[in-house]
Scaffold this motif. Structure first.
Motif, mmCIF file in Angstrom:
data_model
loop_
_atom_site.group_PDB
_atom_site.id
_atom_site.type_symbol
_atom_site.label_atom_id
_atom_site.label_comp_id
_atom_site.label_asym_id
_atom_site.label_seq_id
_atom_site.Cartn_x
_atom_site.Cartn_y
_atom_site.Cartn_z
ATOM 1 N N GLY A 84 1.338 3.449 3.483
ATOM 2 C CA GLY A 84 0.057 2.752 3.553
ATOM 3 C C GLY A 84 0.164 1.244 3.501
ATOM 4 O O GLY A 84 -0.826 0.561 3.257
ATOM 5 N N LEU A 85 1.358 0.709 3.755
ATOM 6 C CA LEU A 85 1.559 -0.740 3.695
ATOM 7 C C LEU A 85 1.303 -1.437 5.025
ATOM 8 O O LEU A 85 0.983 -2.617 5.051
ATOM 9 N N ILE A 86 1.473 -0.713 6.128
ATOM 10 C CA ILE A 86 1.208 -1.272 7.451
ATOM 11 C C ILE A 86 0.482 -0.237 8.296
ATOM 12 O O ILE A 86 0.501 0.960 7.999
ATOM 13 N N THR A 87 -0.171 -0.727 9.348
ATOM 14 C CA THR A 87 -0.751 0.147 10.362
ATOM 15 C C THR A 87 -0.147 -0.260 11.695
ATOM 16 O O THR A 87 0.327 -1.383 11.860
ATOM 17 N N GLY A 88 -0.163 0.659 12.640
ATOM 18 C CA GLY A 88 0.362 0.364 13.968
ATOM 19 C C GLY A 88 -0.644 0.724 15.039
ATOM 20 O O GLY A 88 -1.370 1.703 14.913
ATOM 21 N N GLU A 89 -0.677 -0.104 16.083
ATOM 22 C CA GLU A 89 -1.584 0.136 17.209
ATOM 23 C C GLU A 89 -0.790 0.003 18.499
ATOM 24 O O GLU A 89 -0.161 -1.030 18.742
ATOM 25 N N ARG A 90 -0.812 1.060 19.302
ATOM 26 C CA ARG A 90 -0.094 1.035 20.584
ATOM 27 C C ARG A 90 -0.917 0.268 21.607
ATOM 28 O O ARG A 90 -2.105 0.510 21.783
ATOM 29 N N ARG A 91 -0.242 -0.668 22.272
ATOM 30 C CA ARG A 91 -0.851 -1.428 23.370
ATOM 31 C C ARG A 91 0.136 -1.380 24.531
ATOM 32 O O ARG A 91 1.130 -2.102 24.527
ATOM 33 N N GLY A 92 -0.149 -0.523 25.465
ATOM 34 C CA GLY A 92 0.788 -0.314 26.570
ATOM 35 C C GLY A 92 2.031 0.381 26.042
ATOM 36 O O GLY A 92 1.957 1.424 25.406
ATOM 37 N N THR A 93 3.183 -0.232 26.258
ATOM 38 C CA THR A 93 4.439 0.375 25.792
ATOM 39 C C THR A 93 4.867 -0.142 24.427
ATOM 40 O O THR A 93 5.861 0.330 23.878
ATOM 41 N N TRP A 94 4.145 -1.115 23.889
ATOM 42 C CA TRP A 94 4.532 -1.718 22.621
ATOM 43 C C TRP A 94 3.603 -1.297 21.495
ATOM 44 O O TRP A 94 2.442 -0.970 21.722
ATOM 45 N N ILE A 95 4.127 -1.347 20.276
ATOM 46 C CA ILE A 95 3.306 -1.078 19.091
ATOM 47 C C ILE A 95 3.197 -2.377 18.298
ATOM 48 O O ILE A 95 4.201 -3.050 18.048
ATOM 49 N N TYR A 96 1.983 -2.720 17.933
ATOM 50 C CA TYR A 96 1.722 -3.906 17.125
ATOM 51 C C TYR A 96 1.418 -3.453 15.702
ATOM 52 O O TYR A 96 0.599 -2.557 15.485
ATOM 53 N N TYR A 97 2.075 -4.090 14.752
ATOM 54 C CA TYR A 97 1.931 -3.725 13.341
ATOM 55 C C TYR A 97 1.160 -4.789 12.599
ATOM 56 O O TYR A 97 1.285 -5.982 12.861
ATOM 57 N N ARG A 98 0.378 -4.320 11.641
ATOM 58 C CA ARG A 98 -0.446 -5.200 10.803
ATOM 59 C C ARG A 98 -0.304 -4.752 9.349
ATOM 60 O O ARG A 98 -0.262 -3.560 9.061
ATOM 61 N N VAL A 99 -0.239 -5.716 8.442
ATOM 62 C CA VAL A 99 -0.155 -5.436 7.010
ATOM 63 C C VAL A 99 -1.513 -4.933 6.518
ATOM 64 O O VAL A 99 -2.559 -5.454 6.914
ATOM 65 N N VAL A 100 -1.497 -3.922 5.649
ATOM 66 C CA VAL A 100 -2.727 -3.414 5.034
ATOM 67 C C VAL A 100 -2.942 -4.227 3.754
ATOM 68 O O VAL A 100 -2.314 -3.983 2.726
ATOM 69 N N ARG A 101 -3.816 -5.195 3.846
ATOM 70 C CA ARG A 101 -4.037 -6.138 2.737
ATOM 71 C C ARG A 101 -4.548 -5.450 1.477
ATOM 72 O O ARG A 101 -4.218 -5.846 0.363
ATOM 73 N N ASP A 102 -5.358 -4.410 1.622
ATOM 74 C CA ASP A 102 -5.898 -3.706 0.449
ATOM 75 C C ASP A 102 -4.784 -3.076 -0.386
ATOM 76 O O ASP A 102 -4.833 -3.088 -1.612
ATOM 77 N N THR A 103 -3.768 -2.526 0.288
ATOM 78 C CA THR A 103 -2.653 -1.921 -0.438
ATOM 79 C C THR A 103 -1.864 -2.989 -1.184
ATOM 80 O O THR A 103 -1.493 -2.806 -2.350
ATOM 81 N N LEU A 104 -1.614 -4.120 -0.522
ATOM 82 C CA LEU A 104 -0.901 -5.217 -1.198
ATOM 83 C C LEU A 104 -1.708 -5.761 -2.368
ATOM 84 O O LEU A 104 -1.148 -6.086 -3.416
ATOM 85 N N ALA A 105 -3.020 -5.839 -2.218
ATOM 86 C CA ALA A 105 -3.867 -6.316 -3.313
ATOM 87 C C ALA A 105 -3.816 -5.349 -4.497
ATOM 88 O O ALA A 105 -3.759 -5.787 -5.655
ATOM 89 N N ALA A 106 -3.810 -4.047 -4.208
ATOM 90 C CA ALA A 106 -3.730 -3.056 -5.286
ATOM 91 C C ALA A 106 -2.395 -3.152 -6.013
ATOM 92 O O ALA A 106 -2.340 -3.063 -7.246
ATOM 93 N N LEU A 107 -1.309 -3.357 -5.268
ATOM 94 C CA LEU A 107 0.003 -3.539 -5.898
ATOM 95 C C LEU A 107 0.012 -4.786 -6.767
ATOM 96 O O LEU A 107 0.501 -4.767 -7.893
ATOM 97 N N SER A 108 -0.533 -5.854 -6.243
ATOM 98 C CA SER A 108 -0.571 -7.111 -6.986
ATOM 99 C C SER A 108 -1.374 -6.967 -8.269
ATOM 100 O O SER A 108 -0.959 -7.420 -9.340
ATOM 101 N N GLN A 109 -2.513 -6.313 -8.176
ATOM 102 C CA GLN A 109 -3.364 -6.133 -9.356
ATOM 103 C C GLN A 109 -2.673 -5.248 -10.394
ATOM 104 O O GLN A 109 -2.738 -5.521 -11.590
ATOM 105 N N ALA A 110 -1.995 -4.206 -9.939
ATOM 106 C CA ALA A 110 -1.315 -3.310 -10.881
ATOM 107 C C ALA A 110 -0.154 -4.002 -11.575
ATOM 108 O O ALA A 110 0.148 -3.717 -12.734
ATOM 109 N N LEU A 111 0.489 -4.928 -10.880
ATOM 110 C CA LEU A 111 1.647 -5.619 -11.444
ATOM 111 C C LEU A 111 1.277 -6.865 -12.238
ATOM 112 O O LEU A 111 2.114 -7.427 -12.930
ATOM 113 N N SER A 112 0.039 -7.307 -12.133
ATOM 114 C CA SER A 112 -0.411 -8.501 -12.849
ATOM 115 C C SER A 112 -1.676 -8.210 -13.640
ATOM 116 O O SER A 112 -2.761 -8.644 -13.263
#
Length: 122
Positions: A84-112
């Motif tokens: 759940g840290l990244i998502t991927g979206e296929r565009r033609g033959t390539w896949i573009y990845y994006r960070v899932v900010r909510d998951t990173l925020a939850a990790l940050s909150q749990a660690l701080s």
């Protein structure tokens, strides 16, 4: 005082929580995400994706940064996606990845927790 003469503590004084603790389900979810980023290659992939303009990177932008085969990079991206840290979206033959900010925020909150700040040292 010898070991035989230790003081007896009759009652443990309970302390009060100052914030919300993780539920067992949340702890399991976050532990999976932490396991995923505990690998240096995956941590670097996550960092590279987040560092690209718009927080999105094509797999073709990522593979050249590593001395690893394409299938190995794909495996690491799959682990990040399943955690759940990244998502991927296929565009033609390539896949573009994006960070899932909510998951990173939850990790940050749990660690701080609010009661103290976590300081990372090298």
């Amino acid at each position: 005082m010898s070991k035989n003469e230790l003081p007896v503590v009759e009652v443990c004084e309970p302390t009060t929580l100052t914030g919300a603790a993780l539920s067992p389900a949340d702890a399991a979810t976050l532990a999976a995400a932490l396991r995923a980023i505990a690998d240096p290659t995956r941590l670097r992939l996550l960092s590279l994706i987040g560092a690209h303009a718009g927080g999105e990177a094509c797999v073709c932008d990522l593979t050249g940064e590593f001395d690893l085969s394409g299938p190995t990079i794909s495996h690491h991206l799959k682990v990040l996606r399943e955690a759940g840290l990244i998502t991927g979206e296929r565009r033609g033959t390539w896949i573009y990845y994006r960070v899932v900010r909510d998951t990173l925020a939850a990790l940050s909150q749990a660690l701080s927790p609010a009661t103290h700040e976590l300081e990372v040292t090298a």
